[in-house]
Design an enzyme around this catalytic site. Structure first.
Site, PDB file in Angstrom:
ATOM      1  CD  GLU A 129     -24.028 -56.114 -31.038  1.00 37.35           C
ATOM      2  OE1 GLU A 129     -25.988 -56.648 -31.082  1.00 37.35           O
ATOM      3  OE2 GLU A 129     -24.037 -55.335 -31.901  1.00 37.35           O
ATOM      4  CD  GLU A 143     -20.364 -54.480 -36.612  1.00 39.28           C
ATOM      5  OE1 GLU A 143     -21.753 -53.050 -36.588  1.00 39.28           O
ATOM      6  OE2 GLU A 143     -20.754 -55.602 -35.705  1.00 39.28           O
TER       7      GLU A 143
HETATM    8  O1  9MR Z   1     -25.846 -53.156 -40.897  1.00 38.16           O
HETATM    9  C1  9MR Z   1     -26.985 -53.979 -40.396  1.00 38.16           C
HETATM   10  C2  9MR Z   1     -28.454 -53.672 -40.585  1.00 38.16           C
HETATM   11  O2  9MR Z   1     -28.316 -53.842 -42.363  1.00 38.16           O
HETATM   12  C3  9MR Z   1     -29.665 -54.890 -40.235  1.00 38.16           C
HETATM   13  O3  9MR Z   1     -30.610 -54.337 -40.469  1.00 38.16           O
HETATM   14  C4  9MR Z   1     -29.323 -54.810 -38.531  1.00 38.16           C
HETATM   15  C5  9MR Z   1     -30.159 -55.481 -38.280  1.00 38.16           C
HETATM   16  O4  9MR Z   1     -29.890 -55.607 -36.185  1.00 38.16           O
HETATM   17  O5  9MR Z   1     -27.653 -54.607 -38.798  1.00 38.16           O
HETATM   18  C6  9MR Z   1     -26.909 -53.878 -38.640  1.00 38.16           C
HETATM   19  O6  9MR Z   1     -25.540 -54.188 -38.236  1.00 38.16           O
HETATM   20  C7  9MR Z   1     -25.452 -54.516 -37.230  1.00 38.16           C
HETATM   21  C8  9MR Z   1     -23.903 -55.084 -36.914  1.00 38.16           C
HETATM   22  O7  9MR Z   1     -24.679 -56.373 -37.188  1.00 38.16           O
HETATM   23  C9  9MR Z   1     -23.752 -55.467 -35.553  1.00 38.16           C
HETATM   24  N1  9MR Z   1     -23.829 -54.307 -35.011  1.00 38.16           N
HETATM   25  C10 9MR Z   1     -24.400 -53.303 -35.081  1.00 38.16           C
HETATM   26  C11 9MR Z   1     -24.808 -52.802 -36.506  1.00 38.16           C
HETATM   27  C12 9MR Z   1     -25.437 -51.949 -36.890  1.00 38.16           C
HETATM   28  O8  9MR Z   1     -26.685 -52.153 -36.647  1.00 38.16           O
END
Ligand code: 9MR
Length: 386
Positions: free
Chosen positions: A183, A289
């Site tokens: 990102e 994802e």
């Molecule tokens: O699914 C993840 C969630 O459990 C966490 O709380 C969150 C923290 O920012 O991150 C989520 O995963 C993210 C991923 O690492 C990067 N892309 C977006 C995903 C969804 O927010």
């Protein structure tokens, strides 16, 4: 749960709003007389796509046992940590690496012959503050003295190098694909104005990739990962950044398209164009994802519980999955992995998002397996489609 999904009575307007552009409500209304059988014994999803790409799931270590473990072994041949390999978990304090939880996932994957994606070496979120503090404990982003700014930059890049080197050395024989940076493009265009960027410009990206390749060797595949890679201005800005970095010899092997998408957004054409665009640079693409939310943006109103979700919405989701996987299959020479950001609808970050916008009440259902480990119409759509 419904055992058999019958032809739904569709509210034309409601469904039209949910459908991808170009998908007619008539096609979504086709009957899928498919039983809601147990996913624990249903035909294997990964085997269905074995000639095209691997199929992954994001997991927490707590999901490596019980029914989730059965699901992982049955339907997925690739795995990624939903959280435990992020900087805040792996190196919470400078020099103190914590591999305990990450190791559990690596061990499970190895025992079950699964590929591993590493997510993520460098990210602006879930990163501990110490990375960005100078020797005196001051925030580097606030430094105004040019000389000190240079020193800070050097220190931060050394920290990037150490973080990447330590992790890659540990897992290089086990992990195939690495999200090296996550990102880095801003939603509004340009580079994200993260602390990494404010302190080092784009050098943190270059150092992270070069260090990963140096220690991982030629076999590791290095990805730049982001969301909304299908839409402008992000797509073009990511393309320009990647092209520029490649021209400078930065060893990027592919683009990770997070694909947190909706029933009607983005369009299939945008998805196809984006994959082709990055493939035109000689890069691999991975869908890293994937989840297909039932909601638009913002996600409201939301269904309060799973049983409140109407059958026609699950049918529309099946149509969406069908179209998407047909596209992925058609482009399979440009896509090496498709990872879903969860295993079944019983665990998804989208529930938190739905709740956030609906006063603490809301359920999403983005995957092809339901919370009771039964298959959904979306499963039949992608296992059966011709
Ligand atoms: O699914 C993840 C969630 O459990 C966490 O709380 C969150 C923290 O920012 O991150 C989520 O995963 C993210 C991923 O690492 C990067 N892309 C977006 C995903 C969804 O927010």
């Amino acid at each position: 749960m419904l055992n058999v999904l019958r032809k739904p009575i569709i509210s034309g307007l409601a469904l039209a709003l949910l459908l991808p552009v170009g998908m007619s409500t008539a096609s979504a209304a086709t009957t899928t007389e498919k039983p809601s059988i147990s996913a624990l014994t249903a035909p294997q999803l990964d085997q269905r796509y074995k000639d095209s790409f691997t199929i992954g799931a994001a997991v927490e270590p707590s999901q490596l046992e019980g029914k989730d473990a059965i699901m992982l072994k049955r339907h997925y041949n690739s795995i990624v940590a939903e959280n435990v390999m992020k900087p805040i978990n792996i190196q919470p304090e400078e020099g103190k690496f914590n591999f305990k939880e990450a190791d559990k996932i690596v061990k499970f994957a190895k025992e079950n012959n699964m590929d591993i994606r590493f997510h993520a070496l460098i990210w602006h979120s879930q990163v501990p503050d110490w990375f960005f503090l100078d020797e005196e404990g001051n925030e580097m982003v606030n430094e105004t003295d040019p000389g000190r700014r240079e020193e800070n930059k050097k220190l931060l890049l050394e920290r990037v190098e150490k973080h990447v080197e330590t992790i890659v050395e540990r897992y290089k024989d086990d992990v195939k694909s690495w999200d090296v940076v996550n990102e880095v493009i801003d939603d509004g265009g340009g580079l994200r104005n993260s602390a990494w960027y404010q302190i080092t410009g784009t050098d943190f990206i270059k150092v992270a990739f070069k260090t990963a390749k140096k220690h991982g060797g030629e076999d590791v595949k290095l990805y730049i990962n982001d969301y909304n890679t299908e839409v402008e201005p992000k797509r073009t800005d990511l393309y320009n950044l990647v092209k520029d970095l490649l021209d400078q010899g930065v060893p990027i092997d592919g683009v990770g398209h997070q694909s947190h998408i909706q029933l009607g957004w983005p369009t299939l054409q945008q998805t196809e164009d984006s994959i082709n665009l990055f493939a035109s640079l000689g890069l691999d693409n991975q869908i890293t994802e994937l989840d297909v939310s039932l909601y638009g943006w913002p996600p409201k109103p939301a269904y309060a519980t799973y049983s409140d979700i109407p059958a026609d919405v699950f049918e529309a989701q099946a149509e969406r999955y069908d179209a998407l996987f047909k596209l992925y299959e058609r482009l399979d020479d440009k896509i090496s992995n498709v990872t879903l950001w969860g295993i079944t609808d019983n665990h998804t970050w989208l529930d938190d998002r739905a709740k956030q916008y609906n006063d603490g009440v809301g359920k999403d259902a983005p995957f092809v397996f339901d919370p009771d480990y039964k298959v959904k119409p979306a499963y039949w759509a992608i296992i059966d489609h011709k």
